[in-house]
Design a protein around this motif. Structure first.
Motif, short mmCIF file in Angstrom:
data_model
loop_
_atom_site.label_atom_id
_atom_site.label_comp_id
_atom_site.label_asym_id
_atom_site.label_seq_id
_atom_site.Cartn_x
_atom_site.Cartn_y
_atom_site.Cartn_z
N TYR A 14 -9.95 -4.77 2.13
CA TYR A 14 -9.64 -3.34 2.00
C TYR A 14 -8.17 -3.10 1.64
O TYR A 14 -7.86 -2.36 0.70
CB TYR A 14 -10.01 -2.63 3.31
CG TYR A 14 -10.04 -1.13 3.22
CD1 TYR A 14 -11.11 -0.47 2.63
CD2 TYR A 14 -9.01 -0.36 3.75
CE1 TYR A 14 -11.14 0.91 2.54
CE2 TYR A 14 -9.03 1.03 3.67
CZ TYR A 14 -10.11 1.65 3.07
OH TYR A 14 -10.15 3.02 2.98
N PHE A 15 -7.26 -3.73 2.38
CA PHE A 15 -5.84 -3.54 2.12
C PHE A 15 -5.44 -4.09 0.75
O PHE A 15 -4.65 -3.48 0.03
CB PHE A 15 -5.00 -4.19 3.23
CG PHE A 15 -3.54 -3.94 3.10
CD1 PHE A 15 -3.00 -2.67 3.26
CD2 PHE A 15 -2.67 -4.99 2.81
CE1 PHE A 15 -1.63 -2.45 3.13
CE2 PHE A 15 -1.31 -4.77 2.69
CZ PHE A 15 -0.79 -3.50 2.85
N GLU A 16 -6.01 -5.24 0.38
CA GLU A 16 -5.73 -5.81 -0.95
C GLU A 16 -6.21 -4.87 -2.06
O GLU A 16 -5.54 -4.73 -3.09
CB GLU A 16 -6.40 -7.17 -1.10
CG GLU A 16 -5.78 -8.25 -0.26
CD GLU A 16 -6.61 -9.53 -0.22
OE1 GLU A 16 -6.05 -10.57 0.13
OE2 GLU A 16 -7.82 -9.49 -0.53
N ALA A 17 -7.35 -4.23 -1.86
CA ALA A 17 -7.88 -3.31 -2.86
C ALA A 17 -6.96 -2.10 -3.03
O ALA A 17 -6.67 -1.69 -4.16
CB ALA A 17 -9.30 -2.87 -2.49
N MET A 18 -6.51 -1.54 -1.92
CA MET A 18 -5.58 -0.41 -2.02
C MET A 18 -4.27 -0.84 -2.68
O MET A 18 -3.70 -0.10 -3.49
CB MET A 18 -5.31 0.18 -0.63
CG MET A 18 -6.48 0.92 -0.05
SD MET A 18 -6.08 1.79 1.48
CE MET A 18 -5.58 0.45 2.55
N SER A 19 -3.82 -2.04 -2.37
CA SER A 19 -2.59 -2.57 -2.97
C SER A 19 -2.76 -2.75 -4.47
O SER A 19 -1.87 -2.42 -5.25
CB SER A 19 -2.22 -3.90 -2.31
OG SER A 19 -1.91 -3.72 -0.95
N LYS A 20 -3.92 -3.27 -4.90
CA LYS A 20 -4.19 -3.45 -6.33
C LYS A 20 -4.17 -2.12 -7.06
O LYS A 20 -3.59 -2.00 -8.14
CB LYS A 20 -5.51 -4.17 -6.55
CG LYS A 20 -5.85 -4.32 -8.03
CD LYS A 20 -6.93 -5.30 -8.29
CE LYS A 20 -7.20 -5.51 -9.78
NZ LYS A 20 -6.02 -5.80 -10.60
N ILE A 21 -4.81 -1.12 -6.47
CA ILE A 21 -4.82 0.21 -7.10
C ILE A 21 -3.39 0.73 -7.24
O ILE A 21 -2.99 1.23 -8.30
CB ILE A 21 -5.69 1.19 -6.29
CG1 ILE A 21 -7.16 0.75 -6.34
CG2 ILE A 21 -5.53 2.62 -6.81
CD1 ILE A 21 -8.05 1.42 -5.29
N ALA A 22 -2.60 0.61 -6.17
CA ALA A 22 -1.21 1.07 -6.21
C ALA A 22 -0.41 0.34 -7.29
O ALA A 22 0.34 0.95 -8.06
CB ALA A 22 -0.54 0.90 -4.85
#
Length: 109
Positions: free
Chosen positions: A87-95
């Motif tokens: 989850y955190f990696e996905a939000m980081s990728k989007i950012a």
């Protein structure tokens, strides 16, 4: 050890991320072609010959996806599934991909 901490950055959260980029724009970043809420498309998550992937408005007004084989979820879940991230990696990728990484504390994937 010299460590610089930027107190202006906050940890990326779903809420803070979606204040800067819409869920619709997240889907558009990772799905090629024209998106709409009516017509199913070929799944961007797997190979298929019959379109079975669609976008819809969820209970809270957010844009969600449904893949008739893999399930459904929000734009963060979509990025998790598409790239095999937590989850955190996905939000980081989007950012990162939306060039918002300077505003958040993220994980460089």
């Amino acid at each position: 050890i010299n460590m610089v901490i930027n107190l202006n950055k906050k940890m990326v959260t779903k809420e803070s991320l979606l204040e800067k980029i819409s869920d619709w724009d997240v889907f558009n970043m990772y799905i090629s072609g024209t998106l709409n809420l009516k017509d199913p498309i070929l799944s961007p998550l797997r190979d298929e010959s019959t379109p079975s992937f669609g976008l819809f408005i969820g209970e809270r007004g957010e844009i969600c996806f449904k893949d008739f084989k893999l399930g459904s979820g929000d734009c963060i879940k979509f990025v998790q599934m598409k790239f095999g991230l937590d989850y955190f990696e996905a939000m980081s990728k989007i950012a990162l991909d939306a060039k918002l990484d300077g505003q958040f504390i993220i994980k460089n994937t």
